[in-house]
Design a protein around this motif. Structure first.
Motif, PDB file in Angstrom:
ATOM      1  N   THR A 570      -6.144  -9.732   2.739  1.00 12.61           N
ATOM      2  CA  THR A 570      -6.729  -8.976   3.845  1.00 12.61           C
ATOM      3  C   THR A 570      -6.535  -7.495   3.572  1.00 12.61           C
ATOM      4  OG1 THR A 570      -6.233 -10.734   5.425  1.00 12.61           O
ATOM      5  CG2 THR A 570      -6.695  -8.559   6.323  1.00 12.61           C
ATOM      6  N   ALA A 571      -7.634  -6.760   3.459  1.00 11.62           N
ATOM      7  CA  ALA A 571      -7.574  -5.316   3.222  1.00 11.62           C
ATOM      8  C   ALA A 571      -8.148  -4.602   4.425  1.00 11.62           C
ATOM      9  CB  ALA A 571      -8.348  -4.941   1.961  1.00 11.62           C
ATOM     10  N   MET A 572      -7.472  -3.548   4.839  1.00 12.80           N
ATOM     11  CA  MET A 572      -7.903  -2.763   5.991  1.00 12.80           C
ATOM     12  C   MET A 572      -7.961  -1.293   5.612  1.00 12.80           C
ATOM     13  SD  MET A 572      -8.586  -4.313   8.925  1.00 12.80           S
ATOM     14  CE  MET A 572      -8.364  -2.933  10.044  1.00 12.80           C
ATOM     15  N   ALA A 573      -8.898  -0.589   6.244  1.00 11.48           N
ATOM     16  CA  ALA A 573      -8.993   0.863   6.097  1.00 11.48           C
ATOM     17  C   ALA A 573      -9.165   1.463   7.479  1.00 11.48           C
ATOM     18  CB  ALA A 573     -10.163   1.244   5.199  1.00 11.48           C
ATOM     19  N   CYS A 574      -8.676   2.674   7.650  1.00  4.11           N
ATOM     20  CA  CYS A 574      -8.900   3.426   8.891  1.00  4.11           C
ATOM     21  C   CYS A 574      -9.295   4.844   8.500  1.00  4.11           C
ATOM     22  CB  CYS A 574      -7.658   3.443   9.775  1.00  4.11           C
ATOM     23  SG  CYS A 574      -7.881   4.420  11.300  1.00  4.11           S
ATOM     24  N   LEU A 575     -10.437   5.292   9.011  1.00  5.00           N
ATOM     25  CA  LEU A 575     -10.942   6.637   8.722  1.00  5.00           C
ATOM     26  C   LEU A 575     -10.719   7.529   9.929  1.00  5.00           C
ATOM     27  CD1 LEU A 575     -14.203   7.619   6.922  1.00  5.00           C
ATOM     28  CD2 LEU A 575     -13.735   8.588   9.173  1.00  5.00           C
ATOM     29  N   GLY A 576     -10.108   8.676   9.687  1.00  6.89           N
ATOM     30  CA  GLY A 576      -9.966   9.704  10.716  1.00  6.89           C
ATOM     31  C   GLY A 576     -10.774  10.927  10.316  1.00  6.89           C
ATOM     32  N   LEU A 769      -2.783   5.422   8.323  1.00  2.96           N
ATOM     33  CA  LEU A 769      -2.163   4.354   7.542  1.00  2.96           C
ATOM     34  C   LEU A 769      -1.433   3.384   8.461  1.00  2.96           C
ATOM     35  CD1 LEU A 769      -1.665   3.142   4.822  1.00  2.96           C
ATOM     36  CD2 LEU A 769       0.286   4.670   4.506  1.00  2.96           C
ATOM     37  N   HIS A 770      -0.827   3.888   9.524  1.00  3.70           N
ATOM     38  CA  HIS A 770      -0.194   3.017  10.519  1.00  3.70           C
ATOM     39  C   HIS A 770      -1.224   2.068  11.126  1.00  3.70           C
ATOM     40  CE1 HIS A 770       2.274   1.741  13.927  1.00  3.70           C
ATOM     41  NE2 HIS A 770       1.284   2.100  14.720  1.00  3.70           N
ATOM     42  N   VAL A 771      -2.407   2.587  11.457  1.00 10.11           N
ATOM     43  CA  VAL A 771      -3.465   1.752  12.036  1.00 10.11           C
ATOM     44  C   VAL A 771      -3.933   0.707  11.027  1.00 10.11           C
ATOM     45  CG1 VAL A 771      -5.824   1.771  12.954  1.00 10.11           C
ATOM     46  CG2 VAL A 771      -4.198   3.539  13.655  1.00 10.11           C
ATOM     47  N   ALA A 772      -4.133   1.125   9.762  1.00 14.12           N
ATOM     48  CA  ALA A 772      -4.558   0.178   8.729  1.00 14.12           C
ATOM     49  C   ALA A 772      -3.479  -0.869   8.465  1.00 14.12           C
ATOM     50  CB  ALA A 772      -4.886   0.926   7.440  1.00 14.12           C
ATOM     51  N   ASP A 773      -2.227  -0.450   8.440  1.00 15.55           N
ATOM     52  CA  ASP A 773      -1.103  -1.352   8.208  1.00 15.55           C
ATOM     53  C   ASP A 773      -1.029  -2.409   9.313  1.00 15.55           C
ATOM     54  OD1 ASP A 773       1.565  -1.881   6.779  1.00 15.55           O
ATOM     55  OD2 ASP A 773       2.243  -1.516   8.812  1.00 15.55           O
ATOM     56  N   THR A 774      -1.151  -1.962  10.565  1.00 15.85           N
ATOM     57  CA  THR A 774      -1.115  -2.896  11.701  1.00 15.85           C
ATOM     58  C   THR A 774      -2.335  -3.805  11.679  1.00 15.85           C
ATOM     59  OG1 THR A 774       0.044  -1.207  12.993  1.00 15.85           O
ATOM     60  CG2 THR A 774      -0.888  -3.065  14.200  1.00 15.85           C
ATOM     61  N   GLY A 775      -3.491  -3.232  11.349  1.00 19.45           N
ATOM     62  CA  GLY A 775      -4.710  -4.034  11.303  1.00 19.45           C
ATOM     63  C   GLY A 775      -4.648  -5.121  10.255  1.00 19.45           C
TER      64      GLY A 775
END
Length: 790
Positions: A570-576, A769-775
């Motif tokens: 499972t890979a997640m990304a979060c863009l700000g 990264l916190h959001v991606a890590d949690t996701g």
């Protein structure tokens, strides 16, 4: 624009009473490193079928050499060492006369070269470090100190004996490791790693005698929950076996041979379990055959899934950490390392000689009493009490006057039908809290039979946020069929849950808040704080922003990347977006990166490229004025790949080329990646004043020859109240254009300060990264990705 300044500390009249450096690392320098010379011979060990030996399985090539040495023991003087220095190369003492070319088991072994190690030659570093590691292990197996006592081996580390004098749920043992490292200027050091191993307070026999094997079975299942090996099997269950007598200590840490047998015993009756209490359990020692161990000898080695790192004995305060490190240094100082004596400096490494930065946090914009914006200023100097005061002011504004960036919300409060007496009162209390913060939206309440009933209500009435009261209490053990799990897996809107026993008790439902506060002040504060925290989290998940930096970041776009799940698939990304012009508003978007193979780490370049391209395309369509010129990628862990064939970095380069071809970015754009290792390879930065403490948040150190590798303190004083802060180990990589180290580090520290869910402190990781890590964690449990994943 504020810049980075040199490391500063609080100015006061306290004088340090110890001879410790003011700032130091958890390591001691090796005296006379030029003497770290050994004659070695290298061998190439390859599979006969031509398949590549995975990096994580390279212990097998060591085992092949040890087996070969056993076959030719008469030609190999001394016990010696076998050091793996790659996926197929090993080093052994040069006086071992092994065959030049031989086949053994599934491998072909070929002699390569003989040479004398040079501690100042980078290619020899892994060999030197490995030889020292093996020497230290041998020393700790045979020696002990009055201060540390008897030590038992746990893989490459060693642990103190537990204190059995008290009846406790858990037994804690301080665990020690030693790693030879090279710091800036070819300074060889021994890094002293100190952590805690936790054992069950009961032996297996205790559970059988009490008829509580089911409790033990639950803990074993918790150790294996949501985890799989590369062979798609549950992980091994490690146990601590004590065969000691009055005359000798005999401790080992084998694996349970067949945990399913014990899980089956959990289904037996109380009396049947008691009848088995004097029996045995089958265990398998490391590299050994299965043996029977008495149930009285065996305890479970506990993991954080069970202890949740809440047990006070696992917390190591900075003073204790320094004291234990000093005792460990005394035990290993002067060891014989295969003919070379290793002497250590008297005091830990003083970091004042290394480049350093201290990053003050930014000024932030928050809501004020009149509903307008106001500024919480940044501290003029980096001092603990000023950082604390700034965080307190920020939190107070948000709690009193609400969020800075708001958007429409249609929230639903949902309670199980049997809690109908609480529903109307809880709705009133929550709406009142929002009203005091200037939030005009209100909850509707709904009584549900089950999660499917709740899902239909949400779809019918178009609710876009859910606050759910769970029928399970906070003391109930986690289960995969809990209401919480079902909500997260089936409800497709942002949700926040609270256990029923953390809400207003039934006895107070029909009484006034004034009376409740007067009679039960502590309970009143606890419940109100829980309500406020849950409401705040729900708004953050719904893309509300509680505060924003007043000053511009160096990079306008930040992207967090992480991988998780049972199979790392499972890979997640979060863009700000908008960080260079935060006054115009911040935009955040988490998104799963679809993976078309079973294992996602390293992330296949095509998948990573397409997933990030989709994310940028979404931001391009949503944002009236987009700006992707300066982008900073935070990767949780290393950017990985397959040797020189490919690397995740290739996907970032390909993405930059595509956006440049589309005209979305220019030739002058700057894209940078930062690898972030959360455990920092065990490094700790400590501060000595009147006593040993954590350094201040924002302090950064660059003690390595690679100037783009450093230690960044995002936790520590003044926010960390217990334990030793662990810095982030970072490595800066240029994707396109040339980055400035101070700009990258400042953006990282500033975004770690953007803690939207605990606004009175900072995060360990940058927000995206916190959001991606949690996701990634949530997706691994089949949760719906809805809103901001926190």
């Amino acid at each position: 624009m504020r810049g980075a300044t040199a490391i500063a500390h609080e100015t006061n009249t306290i004088t340090r009473s110890s001879d410790l450096p003011e700032f130091f690392l958890n390591c001691y320098a090796i005296s006379h490193p030029s003497r770290l010379a050994w004659s070695v011979r290298t061998y190439d060990v390859v599979r006969k079928d031509g398949q590549r030996q995975p990096h994580k399985d390279r212990g097998k090539i060591r085992d092949v050499i040890w087996k070969l040495r056993k076959q030719h023991a008469s030609r190999c003087r001394g016990f010696g060492f076998v050091i793996d220095i790659g996926e197929r190369i090993v080093a052994v003492p040069a006086n071992w006369d092994l065959p030049s070319s031989v086949q053994i088991d599934d491998f072909e072994v070929t002699r390569k070269e003989d040479f004398i190690t040079n501690a100042f030659e980078p290619r020899d570093n892994p060999i030197v470090a490995g030889i020292i590691r093996e020497a230290v292990k041998n020393h700790l197996k045979k020696n002990q100190s009055e201060e540390l006592g008897i030590l038992w081996q746990d893989f490459n580390q060693f642990c103190q004996m537990p204190n059995n004098g008290e009846e406790k749920d858990y037994l804690s043992c301080r665990r020690f490791g030693i790693a030879a490292k090279v710091l800036r200027g070819n300074q060889w050091v021994l890094e002293l790693l100190i952590s805690t191993a936790t054992l069950d307070g009961k032996s297996f026999a205790d559970y059988y005698r009490q008829g509580e094997v089911g409790v033990l079975a639950d803990m074993i299942e918790a150790k294996r929950a949501n985890q799989r090996t590369r062979q798609n099997r549950p992980p091994e269950v490690r146990v601590w076996r004590d065969q000691s007598t009055a005359y000798r200590i005999d401790i080992s840490v084998p694996n349970l041979y067949d945990p399913e047998v014990l899980l089956g015993h959990a289904t037996l009756s109380h009396q049947e379990q008691i009848s088995l209490a004097n029996g045995s359990v089958r265990c398998r020692p490391f590299n050994g055959s299965a043996v029977d161990a008495s149930l009285n000898e065996v305890r479970l080695v506990l993991d954080t899934q069970i202890t949740q790192e809440e047990h006070s004995d696992t917390i190591i305060e900075p003073e204790e950490r320094e004291s234990l490190a000093r005792q460990l240094r005394n035990l290993i100082n002067g060891i014989d390392a295969y003919g070379n004596v290793i002497h250590l400096a008297d005091t830990p490494v003083d970091v004042s000689v290394f480049p350093a930065l201290s990053i003050p946090p930014p000024a932030v914009r928050v809501k004020s009493e009149d509903g307008r914006e106001t500024i919480v200023a940044a501290p003029e100097t980096v001092q603990g009490y000023k950082l604390k005061e700034r965080a307190r002011k920020r939190e107070e504004h948000i709690r009193r006057y609400g969020f800075l960036q708001q958007r429409p919300i249609n929230p639903l409060l949902a309670l199980p039908k049997h809690l109908k007496d609480r529903a109307r009162r809880m709705k009133s209390d929550l709406n009142s809290l929002w009203k005091r913060q200037g939030i005009d939206f209100e909850f509707e309440y709904f009584l549900f039979n089950d999660v499917e009933h709740l899902r239909k209500k949400i779809e019918r009435d178009g609710h876009d946020a859910l606050f759910a009261v769970l029928p399970e209490g906070s003391r109930r053990a986690h289960r995969s069929d809990d209401t919480h799990e079902k909500i997260k897996q089936r409800i497709e809107i942002p949700s926040q849950c609270i256990q029923y026993n953390n809400t207003l008790p039934e006895t107070w439902v029909n009484k006034s808040l004034r009376e409740f506060r007067a009679v039960e002040p502590r309970l009143f504060r606890r419940i109100q704080q829980r309500y406020e925290l849950c409401l705040s989290n729900l708004l953050v998940k719904h893309n509300w922003v509680p505060f924003a930096p007043e000053e511009a970041f160096h990079y306008n776009v930040h992207i967090g990347l992480d991988v998780g799940g049972q199979h790392n698939n499972t890979a997640m990304a979060c863009l700000g977006h908008g960080l260079q012009r935060p006054i115009d508003g911040l935009f955040f978007r988490p998104e799963e990166i679809p993976i078309d193979v079973q294992q996602a780490e390293p992330i296949p370049t095509d998948c990573l490229y397409q997933g990030l391209l989709n994310l940028f395309e979404y931001a391009h369509a949503e944002l009236p004025s987009f700006d992707f010129e300066r982008a900073l990628f935070f990767r949780d862990g290393q950017l990985l790949g397959n040797g020189d064939e490919w690397n995740e970095q290739d996907a970032l380069t390909q993405l930059h080329t595509e956006l440049r071809n589309r005209g979305w970015i220019s030739e002058d754009s700057v894209w940078t990646a930062v690898e972030i290792l959360k455990n920092a390879e065990g490094w700790r930065l400590l501060h000595s004043h009147e006593k040993v403490t954590n350094p201040l948040v924002g302090q950064c150190l660059f003690p390595f020859d690679d100037e783009n590798v450093g230690l960044v303190c995002t936790t520590g004083a003044p926010y960390l109240s217990q334990g030793t802060g662990c810095p982030l180990l970072i490595r800066i990589i240029n994707i396109y254009g040339r980055s400035e180290r101070s700009e990258v580090v400042r953006d990282l520290v500033w975004e770690a300060d953007m803690c939207f869910t605990k606004t009175d402190m900072g995060l360990r990781l940058p927000w995206v990264l916190h959001v991606a890590d949690t996701g990634a964690l949530q997706r691994s449990r089949s949760y719906r990705v809805t809103g901001i994943t926190v």
